[in-house]
Write an enzyme that holds these catalytic residues in place. Sequence first.
Site, PDB file in Angstrom:
ATOM      1  CG  HIS A 122      -1.968   1.084   1.074  1.00  0.00           C
ATOM      2  ND1 HIS A 122      -3.157   0.913   0.376  1.00  0.00           N
ATOM      3  CD2 HIS A 122      -1.957   2.382   1.460  1.00  0.00           C
ATOM      4  CE1 HIS A 122      -3.824   2.042   0.376  1.00  0.00           C
ATOM      5  NE2 HIS A 122      -3.119   2.956   1.020  1.00  0.00           N
ATOM      6  CB  ALA A 123       1.053   4.093  -2.371  1.00  0.00           C
ATOM      7  CG  HIS A 155      -1.973  10.766  -3.179  1.00  0.00           C
ATOM      8  ND1 HIS A 155      -3.110  11.426  -2.752  1.00  0.00           N
ATOM      9  CD2 HIS A 155      -1.529  10.068  -2.100  1.00  0.00           C
ATOM     10  CE1 HIS A 155      -3.327  11.138  -1.486  1.00  0.00           C
ATOM     11  NE2 HIS A 155      -2.389  10.318  -1.049  1.00  0.00           N
ATOM     12  CD  GLU A 156       1.573   7.896  -1.520  1.00  0.00           C
ATOM     13  OE1 GLU A 156       2.092   8.387  -0.497  1.00  0.00           O
ATOM     14  OE2 GLU A 156       0.451   7.363  -1.498  1.00  0.00           O
ATOM     15  CG  HIS A 161       1.491  12.332   1.458  1.00  0.00           C
ATOM     16  ND1 HIS A 161       0.548  12.937   2.256  1.00  0.00           N
ATOM     17  CD2 HIS A 161       0.866  11.267   0.888  1.00  0.00           C
ATOM     18  CE1 HIS A 161      -0.599  12.250   2.154  1.00  0.00           C
ATOM     19  NE2 HIS A 161      -0.434  11.247   1.326  1.00  0.00           N
ATOM     20  CD  GLU A 189      -3.757  11.273   2.714  1.00  0.00           C
ATOM     21  OE1 GLU A 189      -3.531  10.955   1.542  1.00  0.00           O
ATOM     22  OE2 GLU A 189      -3.072  10.878   3.682  1.00  0.00           O
ATOM     23  CG  HIS A 231      -6.476   3.188   5.015  1.00  0.00           C
ATOM     24  ND1 HIS A 231      -6.570   2.597   3.769  1.00  0.00           N
ATOM     25  CD2 HIS A 231      -5.706   4.290   4.847  1.00  0.00           C
ATOM     26  CE1 HIS A 231      -5.887   3.313   2.876  1.00  0.00           C
ATOM     27  NE2 HIS A 231      -5.357   4.348   3.505  1.00  0.00           N
ATOM     28  CE1 TYR A 286      -5.640   8.770   2.085  1.00  0.00           C
ATOM     29  CE2 TYR A 286      -6.809   7.526   3.774  1.00  0.00           C
ATOM     30  CZ  TYR A 286      -5.640   7.858   3.131  1.00  0.00           C
ATOM     31  OH  TYR A 286      -4.456   7.276   3.525  1.00  0.00           O
TER      32      TYR A 286
HETATM   33  O1  X8Z Z   1      -4.185   5.327   1.051  1.00  0.00           O
HETATM   34  C1  X8Z Z   1      -4.156   6.123   0.126  1.00  0.00           C
HETATM   35  C2  X8Z Z   1      -2.825   6.626  -0.425  1.00  0.00           C
HETATM   36  C3  X8Z Z   1      -1.779   6.663   0.610  1.00  0.00           C
HETATM   37  S1  X8Z Z   1      -1.959   7.978   1.700  1.00  0.00           S
HETATM   38  C4  X8Z Z   1      -2.352   5.712  -1.522  1.00  0.00           C
HETATM   39  N1  X8Z Z   1      -5.306   6.509  -0.465  1.00  0.00           N
HETATM   40  C5  X8Z Z   1      -6.604   6.011  -0.031  1.00  0.00           C
HETATM   41  C6  X8Z Z   1      -6.783   4.539  -0.368  1.00  0.00           C
HETATM   42  O2  X8Z Z   1      -5.986   3.991  -1.123  1.00  0.00           O
HETATM   43  O3  X8Z Z   1      -7.735   3.927   0.120  1.00  0.00           O
HETATM   44  C7  X8Z Z   1      -5.420   7.460  -1.557  1.00  0.00           C
HETATM   45  C8  X8Z Z   1      -6.867   7.412  -1.939  1.00  0.00           C
HETATM   46  C9  X8Z Z   1      -7.600   6.839  -0.771  1.00  0.00           C
HETATM   47 ZN    ZN Z   2      -1.920   9.879   0.897  1.00  0.00          ZN
END
Ligand code: X8Z
Ligand code: ZN
Length: 606
Positions: free
Chosen positions: A346-347, A376-377, A380, A404, A505, A515
């Site tokens: 997960h990024a 997106h990253e 941050h 975010e 998450h 988000y």
């Molecule tokens: O978790 C993230 C990023 C890392 S902060 C990749 N996002 C959420 C997800 O993947 O559920 C970005 C969009 C929503």
């Molecule tokens: Zn993010």
Amino acid sequence: MKNLANTLAGVMLVVILGACSQQELDEPAAAATSESAEEFVARANVELAELSREMGAAEWVRSTYITQDTAVIAAAASEKYAKWHGGMVQQALAYDGQELSPETQRAIDLLKLGTSLPTPNDAAKRKELTLIATELEGMYGAGQYCRNGDDCISGSDLEGLMQTTRDYDELEDLWTGWREITPPMRDKYQRYVELVNEGAGELGYGDLGEMWRAGFDMSPAEFEGEASRLWEQVKPLYEELHCAVRAKLGDHYGEDIVPQDAPIPAHILGNMWAQEWGAIYDIMEPYPGVSDLDVDSTLETKDFSPQEMVRSAENFYVSLGMDRLPDTFWERSQFSKPQDREVVCHASAWGLDGGNDLRIKMCIKQTYDELRTIYHELGHNYYQAAYKDQPPLFQGSAHSGFHEAIGDTVTLSMTPNYLKEVGLVASAEESEQAVINRQMQMALDKIAFLPFGKLIDEWRWGVFSGAIKPENYNQAWWDMRTKYQGIAPPNDRSEATFDPGAKYHIPGNVSYTRYFLARILQFQFQRALCETAGHEGDLASCSVYGSKEAGNKFFAMMQSGQSEPWQDALEKLTGTREMDATAIIDYFAPLMGYLKEQNEGRSCGW
Ligand code: X8Z
Ligand code: ZN
């Protein structure tokens, strides 16, 4: 680094090498009566920097090398931080009721909120909780679905397959298979809830949900109201999109499989969690073939490497006047999925060493979707770099949604003209039909996401408060998925599984409302930046690529970190002190018109 204040993405409180000794950290002293509040805050900053360095290293190794041993190392670092944090919050009580400068008061308030994983003061429980939290994230990271025993697919590969597969049964198999990682999480999660609530209680909060909601410069109850207000603003747009998508899926799969008066099956929306639906654009494309912005094929034809994709994102930020990323970023980041070990794919973006050691951790695939995640990253990382001169307690975003929203705002500037300018597409069309096509593509991601972004924490708020009991975890989850998103699971779910655990998450203990807020804020940010850049015309056609003026304004806001209430930061950038969904609604006005026309005569809703 997820267990500090704003978590993930290195959104955490920071890392500057401090002067205090190991022993001082292990045994937080009772507040010396001679220590003024200012001195206390200064010491907290120094100690925090040192602890963050240690915790960052442990967390990085754990996330990029999942083994029993790295679990021990990461849990130990997290435990040490938790012990320090609990001790400091106790000591800070000495300053309650004292007349303090706003800056000192804010630092103390932020210190109290400075963990997303509050642990009980009891040593055994603290150890138990930090280990459970580490294990849960590891179970997700190492998770895979094995068909016939040895044909195993990793989480990130399953995610990719969910985007491209169109066979209903195959999709159901992948969807259900991934959720097989969750039953062993259930007991651990239940215990985690008990322990984090005990920890939050000791810090003075009713439960962890209340503590998370307290991080928004308003009361937890007011914040809940704000989130609901924003959702009500955008709901009509979501409902029209849902209606149009259900109709097209009905055409594609048959209305017996996708009934037109019921929730949509959750596994056919092109995403493992039905959170973003851009992958089914081929089914939804309003005007087939018009302005086909096929970035995927450019990436493939030109055979972009992960590093080249990251360079593309970096170039955007540099065009705004920001610095190039340091050499260490290129040396230390994880861009690709290692073949020889388990990692958390997960990024995330990390601001180690007080923002001087920036990294991303991804398993980059050669797709446009991933390219946008990279943009997106880096948002941050550039935020972390911007606030690195703040004291550690102020190194964070104005609120978690701001962190975010930075990179997401930048993705709004990835207009057809921008993509053409940087060679990611061959041509950019500007006809009305092209606009609608592009808006559909964006709405499938940005608008479809909104109810998902809202409900994840609403479920957790219920779990933490006790309104949702363990024996109802799954039922309550699906009730909310249906209520907000209008989707339903493809097969019977029971309390034997723990479907929330299939979303990073939840086992990763990262709050999610950030988000939801970011999806709304990014349009507000973009509107302000486009004004500054002197853009004329509608918001959707604006790219601030190359605008130093916009970059300066953005950077100035980011530099404040969390040294001031988010309302001040928002005002600096946008001139208003309220989060507001009118920008996102204006942005999608053309699509809303199209959707209403398409949905005429249909009976929408579920
Ligand atoms: O978790 C993230 C990023 C890392 S902060 C990749 N996002 C959420 C997800 O993947 O559920 C970005 C969009 C929503
Ligand atoms: Zn993010």
